[in-house]
Design an enzyme around this catalytic site. Structure first.
Site, PDB file in Angstrom:
ATOM      1  N   HIS A 198       4.283   2.077  18.105  1.00  0.00           N
ATOM      2  CA  HIS A 198       5.422   1.457  17.408  1.00  0.00           C
ATOM      3  C   HIS A 198       6.229   2.493  16.589  1.00  0.00           C
ATOM      4  CE1 HIS A 198       3.682  -2.547  18.181  1.00  0.00           C
ATOM      5  NE2 HIS A 198       2.555  -2.135  17.653  1.00  0.00           N
TER       6      HIS A 198
HETATM    7  O1  RIB Z   1       3.916  -4.390  14.038  1.00  0.00           O
HETATM    8  C1  RIB Z   1       3.711  -2.999  14.096  1.00  0.00           C
HETATM    9  C2  RIB Z   1       3.914  -2.386  12.756  1.00  0.00           C
HETATM   10  O2  RIB Z   1       2.964  -2.925  11.832  1.00  0.00           O
HETATM   11  C3  RIB Z   1       3.665  -0.868  12.745  1.00  0.00           C
HETATM   12  O3  RIB Z   1       4.472  -0.278  11.765  1.00  0.00           O
HETATM   13  C4  RIB Z   1       2.218  -0.766  12.358  1.00  0.00           C
HETATM   14  O4  RIB Z   1       1.915   0.472  11.708  1.00  0.00           O
HETATM   15  C5  RIB Z   1       2.100  -1.886  11.369  1.00  0.00           C
HETATM   16  O5  RIB Z   1       2.575  -1.422  10.116  1.00  0.00           O
END
Ligand code: RIB
Ligand code: CA
Length: 312
Positions: free
Chosen positions: A242
């Site tokens: 992500h």
């Molecule tokens: O949904 C994914 C996000 O939530 C990313 O930033 C992960 O690190 C968590 O913080």
């Protein structure tokens, strides 16, 4: 060309860690500071993890600050089930020895932005938006100082990963997300619709491990630990990377595709709390307020990460 000044706001988190490593390895970026926020794990751990990653990168001089320990209104929700008890499970990184700066992250954010020329600094939030929103509420005069906010959060056709409709970063602090998305600042959003197309295939992780460096070994261990949750949940051949999408976008925007849309955050209904309502097909008269990404050149993205981590 002068490096682009950025501030990373983060809740490490293995994917946050890869994003931080990518930024610290890239001379195109000048990381003015890293501000930790409560999210994946409590603040006492996210700030430590941020310092662990900076020391892993050999960048112990980096300014790391601790920010808000809980969302603006709602109680903190954490994600140890995904990231492990420490938030950085996988590698066994030593306790940090570099100092945590003694300013509150929000105070430092306001002070740094107010001292900068208009439109100079890019904010890169990759966790809940509590620090950023608190800074905006505290001192709205920082808004013209911000060149752009590139954030990881939200989801639309992909739905949510924490509730059926909400992605974690937005769900944890939907009111902060509303403040940021409603701020009028130039926004680029990396929602699950794009990050779920950046899956860490096992051959990717093996190639990072084969870098043979402390960074390569630690990054591979982080990815291997972190991928299991999403692989079990989604049945995919790898977990989504992500947060590095935010930094990769700054380095190589051509890897991404998206469009300008109106985005509104749900803060009224408990059923859909934290949902990012993206008017992708422009069916309302609400003005576009965000560039929403939904496509990525995954091979180009991985190649960038591999090449840059190889520099550390
Ligand atoms: O949904 C994914 C996000 O939530 C990313 O930033 C992960 O690190 C968590 O913080
Ligand atoms: Ca994160």
């Amino acid at each position: 060309m002068a490096p682009r000044p950025i501030i990373i706001d983060t809740d490490p988190g293995q994917d946050d860690a890869i994003a931080i490593l990518l930024a610290l390895a890239s001379p195109e970026l000048d990381v003015l500071g890293i501000t930790a926020v409560a999210g994946n794990v409590p603040l006492a751990l996210t700030e430590q993890n941020a310092r662990k990653v900076c020391e892993l990168a050999g960048r112990a001089e980096t300014n790391v600050f601790a920010g808000c320990a809980r969302p603006m209104l709602r109680p903190l929700v954490t994600a140890e089930n995904v990231h492990g008890r420490t938030g950085l499970d996988g590698p066994d990184l030593p306790a940090p020895t570099m100092p945590l700066r003694d300013r509150h992250a929000v105070d430092w954010l306001v002070e740094t932005l107010m001292a900068a020329p208009d439109g100079e600094i890019t904010l890169c939030p990759i966790g809940p938006l509590t620090n950023i929103a608190t800074a905006i509420v505290r001192e709205p005069r920082i808004l013209p100082k911000i060149r752009e906010i590139v954030l990881m959060g939200g989801g639309f056709f992909e739905g949510g990963n924490t509730t059926p409709t909400a992605e974690f970063n937005i769900y944890v602090d939907p009111h902060a997300a509303h403040v940021v998305i409603d701020s009028g600042v130039k926004l680029t959003m990396m929602p699950l619709d794009v990050t779920h197309r950046a899956l860490m295939r096992h051959d990717w992780i093996e190639r990072i491990d084969r870098l043979g460096t402390p960074v390569g070994k630690a990054a591979a261990a982080m990815m291997s630990f972190y991928e299991r949750f999403d692989m079990e949940k989604y049945g995919e051949a790898g977990g989504p990377l992500h947060d590095p999408c935010v930094i990769a976008y700054l380095l190589r925007p051509e890897l991404f595709q998206g469009k300008d849309c109106n985005v509104v955050v749900e803060t009224g209904s408990e059923l859909t709390m934290g949902m990012t309502v993206v008017d992708w097909w422009d069916v309302t008269d609400r003005p576009a307020n965000c560039r929403v990404m939904n496509r990525i050149d995954a091979d180009g993205f991985f190649g960038l990460i591999l090449e840059r981590l190889g520099r550390l």
